[in-house]
Design an enzyme around this catalytic site. Sequence first.
Site, PDB file in Angstrom:
ATOM      1  N   GLU A 125       0.814  -1.211   0.000  1.00  0.00           N
ATOM      2  CA  GLU A 125       0.000   0.000   0.000  1.00  0.00           C
ATOM      3  C   GLU A 125       0.857   1.275   0.000  1.00  0.00           C
ATOM      4  O   GLU A 125       0.790   2.079   0.937  1.00  0.00           O
ATOM      5  CB  GLU A 125      -0.969   0.009   1.186  1.00  0.00           C
ATOM      6  CG  GLU A 125      -1.893  -1.200   1.190  1.00  0.00           C
ATOM      7  CD  GLU A 125      -2.965  -1.157   2.271  1.00  0.00           C
ATOM      8  OE1 GLU A 125      -2.924  -0.256   3.120  1.00  0.00           O
ATOM      9  OE2 GLU A 125      -3.834  -2.040   2.273  1.00  0.00           O
TER      10      GLU A 125
ATOM     11  N   GLU B  73      -4.981  -8.506   0.700  1.00  0.00           N
ATOM     12  CA  GLU B  73      -5.639  -8.094   1.964  1.00  0.00           C
ATOM     13  C   GLU B  73      -7.120  -7.902   1.710  1.00  0.00           C
ATOM     14  O   GLU B  73      -7.519  -7.287   0.705  1.00  0.00           O
ATOM     15  CB  GLU B  73      -5.096  -6.772   2.500  1.00  0.00           C
ATOM     16  CG  GLU B  73      -3.791  -6.867   3.202  1.00  0.00           C
ATOM     17  CD  GLU B  73      -3.376  -5.539   3.847  1.00  0.00           C
ATOM     18  OE1 GLU B  73      -4.264  -4.751   4.244  1.00  0.00           O
ATOM     19  OE2 GLU B  73      -2.163  -5.313   3.927  1.00  0.00           O
TER      20      GLU B  73
HETATM   21  O1  IFM Z   1      -4.045  -2.915   9.203  1.00  0.00           O
HETATM   22  C1  IFM Z   1      -4.034  -2.408   7.901  1.00  0.00           C
HETATM   23  C2  IFM Z   1      -2.840  -2.940   7.137  1.00  0.00           C
HETATM   24  O2  IFM Z   1      -1.656  -2.666   7.779  1.00  0.00           O
HETATM   25  C3  IFM Z   1      -2.790  -2.298   5.772  1.00  0.00           C
HETATM   26  N1  IFM Z   1      -4.050  -2.426   5.077  1.00  0.00           N
HETATM   27  C4  IFM Z   1      -5.251  -2.091   5.800  1.00  0.00           C
HETATM   28  C5  IFM Z   1      -5.280  -2.790   7.147  1.00  0.00           C
HETATM   29  C6  IFM Z   1      -6.572  -2.431   7.901  1.00  0.00           C
HETATM   30  O3  IFM Z   1      -6.641  -1.047   8.097  1.00  0.00           O
END
Ligand code: IFM
Length: 490
Positions: A184, A390
Site C-alpha cells: 500500500e 488483503e
Molecule cells: O491494518 C491495515 C494494514 O496494515 C494495511 N491495510 C489495511 C489494514 C486495515 O486497516
Amino acid sequence: MTVPAVDPRVPAVDPLVPVLTPRFPAGFLWGTATSAYQIEGAAAEDGRTPSIWDTFCRTPGKVFQGHTGDVAVDHYHRFREDVRLMAGLGLTAYRFSVSWPRVQPTGHGPAVQQGLDFYRRLAEELLTAGITPVATLYHWDLPQELEAAGGWPERATAERFADYATLAAEALGGLVGQWTTLNEPWCSAFLGYGSGVHAPGRTDPVAALRAAHHLNLGHGLAVQALRSTLPAGAQLSVSLNLHALRPLTPSDADREAVRRIDAVGNRVFLGPMLDGAYPEDLLADTAQLTDWSFVRPGDERTANQPLDWLGVNYYTPTVVSATAAGAEPARQDGHGGGTASPWPGADAVGFHQPPGERTAMGWAVDPSGLHDLLTGLTRRYPRLPMMVTENGAAYEDEVRADGTVDDPERAAYVHAHLAAVHRAVADGADVRGYFLWSLLDNFEWAYGYEKRFGLVHVDDRTQARTPKTSARWYGRVAGTGELHHPAGEG
Ligand code: IFM
C-alpha cells in the site's frame, strides 16, 4: 478504478435454480496476512532500531491512547505457536512483512544476523507446516534514520530500499519464493506525508508526491535487485490498495471527481509500475504544486518491471462528488482524523459513505467493489495474474463467558467478498490466492489496539490466542476450496 454506481451486493437468486457451492481452482492459495510492526513486538531486541512508527507512537496525540508496537502481540517470541494455529486451521499460505529496522538497523550497511535469523526460522516453520511463505519487504516501518535524512521524499531512500531488498533476498531466497516489494504505497506517501495521520506525520502535498515517486522508483529498483539475487522461479509483485471508485451522481462533475481520485489514488502507482509512465492528467492536476522535475529520465522505465502477479488490497468502495458540500466530515482515507488532505490536486473532492452496513472502522460493506476492481484490472492488464493480498473487517468482538469468541459478522463479510472474488474469476479474472487481513488481532496503526481485525482473538493482558468462529469456518473453506455458507458456524 472506476466502478458503476450500482449496488449488486445481493445477487438475484432464482428459487428454481439449485444454488451450487462456489468452488475455487485447485492450487488457489488460502492465507492470512500480517505485518511486522503490527504483530512482532520485541521492538528493542536483537539489534532492532526505531522505525518511523516507533517515533510516531511516542508523539502525543498521534495514536489512540498512546498505544505502541513495543510488545504488540509478541509474535517475535510466539511465532511457532502462531504457525501451529495456521496449520491447525488448514491454511496453505501466509503473508508477513520483514521489518527493515530489524534486518538492517539505520537503513545502511550490513544486515544484522539475528534479525535475518528470525525470518529464516519463521519461513522454515511455515514450510515444515506445508504453508507457503509470502514476504513483503516494506509495510510502513521505515528506519527512523532514513526519515531523518529526508525519508521517502528523497531519492536516496529508494536506493537504500534496493540494498535492503538484496540483503533480505540473499538470506531468505532459498526459503521464500513469493515476494512483494511494497504494501500500500498510497498510504506510505499520502497518509504519511500528505494528511499526516500515519508516520512520519508530515503534511506537505509536494513531499507526498515526491514520496509516491520514490516509492515507485524503489519498487522498480527492488524488483531488479530481487531478480538478480533470488533463484529463478521466484515470483515478484507489489500490493496496492486500489480505490474502487464511484461517482455520487452520474453528473459530469462527479465523474470528473472520480477521474481525479483515480489519478492520484490509483494510476499514480499503476501508471509507472505497469504502464511505464505517469498519467498525463495527474501531471496536469498537480501542476500548480510541482513540475515533477524530481522524476529523472529513465525512472518510469525502472519502475516498470515485469511482475508475476499484482497484489490487490480491498476493504470498501470510495464514493466521490465534485465538491465537499454534503460530504462526510472525515475524509475517506480510512485511517483516522486529521485535517490536511491526502489528495494533492484533488482537495475539493467530497467523500461520501455509501448507505448500509458498516464495520467497526465505519467502512461500508460492499463486496461488489472487489469484483469490479478485479475485473477492471483484467480488462486493463489482460495477462496479469492477481492475488487478493488483503481483505477483512474489524468488529467489536466479545469474549463469551465460556471463553469463546463468536464473530458471525466477520464470517459473513469474508464469505461475501470471497463470493465476489469467485464471480470475478468466472468473469475472466486470473486470481491465484486470497489473504485474509488478519491472522491475529493486532496494532491497527493510529487506532492502536482498539480495532480488532483478527481471525484469532488476542487477549491484551495475557496474549492468549483464541480462534474466533470465523477462523474455523475460513479453515473449512481453505481445506475444501469450497465456499460454504458460514451460517450456523457458531
Ligand atoms: O491494518 C491495515 C494494514 O496494515 C494495511 N491495510 C489495511 C489494514 C486495515 O486497516
